[in-house]
Motif scaffolding. Structure first.
Motif, PDB file in Angstrom:
ATOM      1  N   ALA A 102     -13.166  -6.978  -5.703  1.00  0.00           N
ATOM      2  CA  ALA A 102     -13.442  -8.348  -5.252  1.00  0.00           C
ATOM      3  C   ALA A 102     -12.362  -9.318  -5.731  1.00  0.00           C
ATOM      4  N   LEU A 103     -11.935  -9.161  -6.994  1.00  0.00           N
ATOM      5  CA  LEU A 103     -10.904 -10.052  -7.527  1.00  0.00           C
ATOM      6  C   LEU A 103      -9.554  -9.827  -6.854  1.00  0.00           C
ATOM      7  N   PHE A 104      -9.258  -8.581  -6.486  1.00  0.00           N
ATOM      8  CA  PHE A 104      -7.998  -8.276  -5.803  1.00  0.00           C
ATOM      9  C   PHE A 104      -7.932  -9.010  -4.470  1.00  0.00           C
ATOM     10  N   LEU A 105      -9.037  -8.946  -3.724  1.00  0.00           N
ATOM     11  CA  LEU A 105      -9.078  -9.638  -2.438  1.00  0.00           C
ATOM     12  C   LEU A 105      -9.039 -11.147  -2.627  1.00  0.00           C
ATOM     13  N   ARG A 106      -9.669 -11.636  -3.696  1.00  0.00           N
ATOM     14  CA  ARG A 106      -9.662 -13.079  -3.977  1.00  0.00           C
ATOM     15  C   ARG A 106      -8.274 -13.549  -4.412  1.00  0.00           C
ATOM     16  N   VAL A 131       2.674  -1.000  -1.886  1.00  0.00           N
ATOM     17  CA  VAL A 131       2.833  -1.689  -0.604  1.00  0.00           C
ATOM     18  C   VAL A 131       2.586  -3.190  -0.768  1.00  0.00           C
ATOM     19  N   THR A 132       1.601  -3.535  -1.607  1.00  0.00           N
ATOM     20  CA  THR A 132       1.330  -4.960  -1.859  1.00  0.00           C
ATOM     21  C   THR A 132       2.539  -5.650  -2.477  1.00  0.00           C
ATOM     22  N   LEU A 133       3.197  -4.966  -3.418  1.00  0.00           N
ATOM     23  CA  LEU A 133       4.401  -5.536  -4.027  1.00  0.00           C
ATOM     24  C   LEU A 133       5.501  -5.739  -2.994  1.00  0.00           C
ATOM     25  N   LEU A 134       5.669  -4.752  -2.097  1.00  0.00           N
ATOM     26  CA  LEU A 134       6.680  -4.894  -1.045  1.00  0.00           C
ATOM     27  C   LEU A 134       6.330  -6.059  -0.121  1.00  0.00           C
ATOM     28  N   GLU A 135       5.036  -6.197   0.179  1.00  0.00           N
ATOM     29  CA  GLU A 135       4.601  -7.326   1.007  1.00  0.00           C
ATOM     30  C   GLU A 135       4.879  -8.654   0.310  1.00  0.00           C
ATOM     31  N   GLU A 136       4.622  -8.699  -1.009  1.00  0.00           N
ATOM     32  CA  GLU A 136       4.882  -9.924  -1.762  1.00  0.00           C
ATOM     33  C   GLU A 136       6.360 -10.291  -1.733  1.00  0.00           C
ATOM     34  N   ARG A 185      -5.985 -12.928  -0.900  1.00  0.00           N
ATOM     35  CA  ARG A 185      -6.541 -13.678   0.239  1.00  0.00           C
ATOM     36  C   ARG A 185      -5.877 -13.319   1.577  1.00  0.00           C
ATOM     37  N   ARG A 186      -5.705 -12.059   1.816  1.00  0.00           N
ATOM     38  CA  ARG A 186      -5.195 -11.608   3.114  1.00  0.00           C
ATOM     39  C   ARG A 186      -5.643 -10.161   3.328  1.00  0.00           C
ATOM     40  N   LEU A 187      -5.667  -9.759   4.580  1.00  0.00           N
ATOM     41  CA  LEU A 187      -6.071  -8.396   4.933  1.00  0.00           C
ATOM     42  C   LEU A 187      -4.853  -7.594   5.375  1.00  0.00           C
ATOM     43  N   SER A 188      -3.827  -7.594   4.552  1.00  0.00           N
ATOM     44  CA  SER A 188      -2.622  -6.821   4.836  1.00  0.00           C
ATOM     45  C   SER A 188      -2.865  -5.358   4.459  1.00  0.00           C
ATOM     46  N   PRO A 189      -2.033  -4.422   4.952  1.00  0.00           N
ATOM     47  CA  PRO A 189      -2.248  -2.998   4.638  1.00  0.00           C
ATOM     48  C   PRO A 189      -2.313  -2.710   3.137  1.00  0.00           C
ATOM     49  N   GLY A 190      -1.416  -3.303   2.358  1.00  0.00           N
ATOM     50  CA  GLY A 190      -1.420  -3.047   0.930  1.00  0.00           C
ATOM     51  C   GLY A 190      -2.686  -3.526   0.253  1.00  0.00           C
ATOM     52  N   VAL A 191      -3.136  -4.731   0.595  1.00  0.00           N
ATOM     53  CA  VAL A 191      -4.342  -5.285  -0.027  1.00  0.00           C
ATOM     54  C   VAL A 191      -5.572  -4.485   0.385  1.00  0.00           C
ATOM     55  N   VAL A 192      -5.677  -4.153   1.682  1.00  0.00           N
ATOM     56  CA  VAL A 192      -6.834  -3.386   2.169  1.00  0.00           C
ATOM     57  C   VAL A 192      -6.887  -2.020   1.496  1.00  0.00           C
TER      58      VAL A 192
END
Length: 671
Positions: A184-188, A240-245, A191-198
């Motif tokens: 829950a905190l990761f999504l908060r 992937v989240t880091l690459l997106e960032e 705040r996006r539904l990108s591949p890395g976050v999902v």
């Protein structure tokens, strides 16, 4: 054999840890560092499980270490994506407050699988710490309430089970709760539904579900490798989240660069117009509009200083409520350039010449416009103002620009404000140049007039003397009274012309200046004595506030200036009901300022008050040379003189001279 099947997982996890370690060289954020620590713990746990697993199971100490490592890793993941990750004290306090009882619980369970009386109290302690920290950090919000309800249900049930001899359920319930909260905190946090976050969120949910399934050991048997899959999904999702960032950061940098370039383009247009003599005072509203459109702020005020160094609101943009504008005008009227410098010194420097000032610093001035609300962040908070002083090279404040309601709080930094600071420097120089040009024009005008009138006065004086002399002779031989009256008129007007010529000669004549330390109080008293009869006859009330101030001046010339100024003030109040003149002295930036303020009608055009032959008096009542002579005399003494209309009515003349400190027993001429 089970250990042999875990070798691929160990190799894959080790590879992911190496990838995280290499990325650490480019990404030095605290969040990524915590992720690396957690993955190292998980790798160590898996290695211990592979190399220290015997036929009769593991030693309870190793079992406790294994359980502690996964529990601490779960806590680190949870803290890394919370809002306290960037606050070292709170971060470490929460980790150790939760980790110590969790590790104690794990070792107690390893040594007493059948249950121990400390199990339930430890879970209760973890529950209490989580609840208290949620409300302390977030306050009473929907998020803290939801988090508290979830922790209460899960850990309350776990403590109940542990109290009745099922400590494994308590441990796994705590572990699954940590992973679910992390999801829950990761999504908060992102705040996006990108591949890395999902992928990361689903991985944490899967890991929590694996912990729930592990409550039934029979269901976990033979499927350990399957339940390791969420770990790898999380690791890949984080990468992937880091690459997106990084991609988002690059896009944001490009947008910021474009924004700065657009700022520079618009600001350079203003600078170009300033170089062409574009008056800032008359176009302050347009300057405020351009700044609001180009910079990161919705509300802009342009405050300038007049000839008396009094501040006024010259232009603004973004303030819709007239009450807000009135409040700003009143606050600005209470300010002085020295107060602006003091407020900036109390604020926090953002750029080289810009300061973030809190609302608390402005409330004493009557300014309580809080603006929009901002979430907690280190860059900008509700009620903040950004002050950019207009400070030319001579370091004399000519105003400031105040900005409010930042559109993006994280863009309030030195890089973003650099173009605005350069524009403010250009505006300050343009204002100072305009003032210097005005003084130069006036000085050249006076010099030219002086050369002209010196020659004209000399040429007129001789024939005028003859006119007066022959008028006297004709008057003595006048045959009748009517002729005598006409000759008297000719004589009177001739003498008036001669008086004007004398003034012209004094205006043109270079006088020898002998500056000394002059005590303003006795000098003013002496001038008032000379004007006492005139003041009494016209019913003019005079008040003084001189405070024992000394100025470096020629006392004879200063007396002549003050007589002229006081005479003008007496004439100005003669036809008004309230006949009051106030003479005051003050020290400002090493300058002694002597002000004469009246309650008359004021100047029609204060900027022309010192022009030769400019007068607002009726024809025949003034030559327009009085203040011009005063201007020349004050300049000769190394000072300056200003004219302005007073508020709410009247006029004010301020004579500014270098301050002089009188030393006891010293020669005044040497002070």
């Amino acid at each position: 054999m089970d250990a042999f099947y875990q070798i691929p997982s160990l190799i894959l996890l080790g590879t992911l840890v190496l990838i995280f370690g290499s990325v650490r060289q480019q990404n030095r954020t605290i969040r990524f560092r915590l992720w690396l620590y957690a993955w190292v713990m998980i790798f160590i746990r898996l290695a211990l499980s592979l190399f220290f697993h015997g036929a009769n199971g593991r030693h309870p100490g190793l079992e406790g270490l294994d359980l502690s490592l996964i529990q601490c890793a779960a806590l680190i993941f949870m803290i890394s994506v919370s809002t306290i990750a960037d606050r070292p004290v709170a971060r470490y306090a929460l980790f150790f407050a939760l980790a110590i009882p969790s590790v104690a619980y794990a070792f107690i369970f390893a040594y007493h699988p059948g249950g121990h009386w400390l199990s339930a109290p430890l879970l209760g302690l973890i529950f209490a710490i989580g609840i208290l920290f949620a409300f302390w950090h977030h306050g009473v919000t929907a998020w803290s309430v939801a988090e508290s309800v979830f922790v209460t249900l899960v850990l309350g049930w776990a403590a109940f089970e542990a109290a009745f001899g099922k400590p494994l359920l308590g441990y796994l319930a705590e572990l699954s709760a940590a992973f679910l909260l992390t999801a829950a905190l990761f999504l908060r946090a992102y705040r996006r539904l990108s591949p890395g976050v999902v992928a990361s969120v689903l991985g944490f949910i899967g890991w929590a579900f694996a912990a729930i399934v592990a409550m039934d050991p029979a269901r976990m048997a033979g499927s350990m490798e399957f339940w390791n899959v969420p770990k790898f999904i999380i690791a890949i999702g984080m990468i992937v989240t880091l690459l997106e960032e990084e991609r988002f950061s690059a896009d944001a940098s490009r947008m910021a660069q474009w924004s700065i370039n657009e700022q520079l383009r618009r600001f350079s247009d203003i600078t170009y117009r300033l170089l062409g003599g574009w008056p800032v005072k008359d176009n302050a509203a347009e300057v405020a509009q351009v700044i609001a459109a180009s910079a990161n702020f919705d509300r802009v005020c342009v405050v300038l200083a007049d000839d008396q160094r009094r501040l006024y609101l010259a232009g603004h943009h973004g303030y819709k409520d007239p009450e807000d504008i009135r409040q700003i005008e009143q606050a600005v009227e209470r300010m002085s350039p020295e107060m602006v410098a003091a407020i900036c010194s109390q604020g926090r420097a953002v750029g080289r010449h810009s300061y973030r000032v809190s609302m608390d610093d402005l409330v004493p001035l009557g300014c309580t416009i809080s603006g929009r609300d901002y979430p907690l962040n280190p860059f900008w908070k509700t009620g903040d103002h950004l002050i950019v002083p207009l400070l030319p090279p001579q370091k004399n404040y000519v105003g400031f620009i105040a900005l409010q309601d930042a559109r993006q709080a994280d863009r309030v930094n030195a890089t973003e404000l650099s173009p605005l600071e350069m524009l403010c420097a250009d505006i300050a120089v343009a204002i100072e140049n305009a003032m210097l040009q005005q003084h130069l024009f006036r000085s050249e005008k006076l010099a030219g007039m002086g050369q002209l009138v010196a020659g004209v006065a000399h040429e007129l004086n001789n024939p005028l003397t003859a006119v007066v002399g022959y008028t006297e002779m004709l008057k003595d031989r006048s045959p009748d009274e009517a002729t005598t009256h006409d000759l008297s008129v000719i004589r009177r007007e001739s003498l008036r012309m001669k008086n004007i010529i004398d003034k012209l000669q004094r205006f043109a004549r270079q006088q020898r200046v002998e500056n000394r330390a002059v005590d303003l109080a006795p000098l003013v008293d002496e001038v008032l004595k000379l004007k006492r009869l005139d003041l009494h006859q016209r019913g003019v009330r005079v008040t003084t506030e001189l405070n024992g101030i000394h100025a470096a001046a020629d006392d004879v010339m200063l007396k002549q200036v003050l007589l002229n100024v006081l005479g003008n003030a007496i004439d100005a109040v003669s036809d008004v009901p309230e006949r009051h003149i106030e003479i005051s002295a003050a020290v400002n930036d090493g300058k002694a300022q002597l002000s004469v303020r009246d309650t008359g009608a004021g100047f029609k055009d204060a900027s022309r008050a010192f022009d030769p032959f400019y007068t607002t008096k009726a024809p025949g009542q003034g030559t327009g040379l009085g203040l011009s002579i005063c201007y020349a005399l004050v300049k000769d003494m190394g000072g300056d003189i200003f004219a302005a209309n007073a508020s709410p009515k009247g006029a004010q003349i301020t004579i500014e001279l270098p301050e002089s400190v009188m030393v006891a027993g010293a020669d005044p001429s040497l002070a």
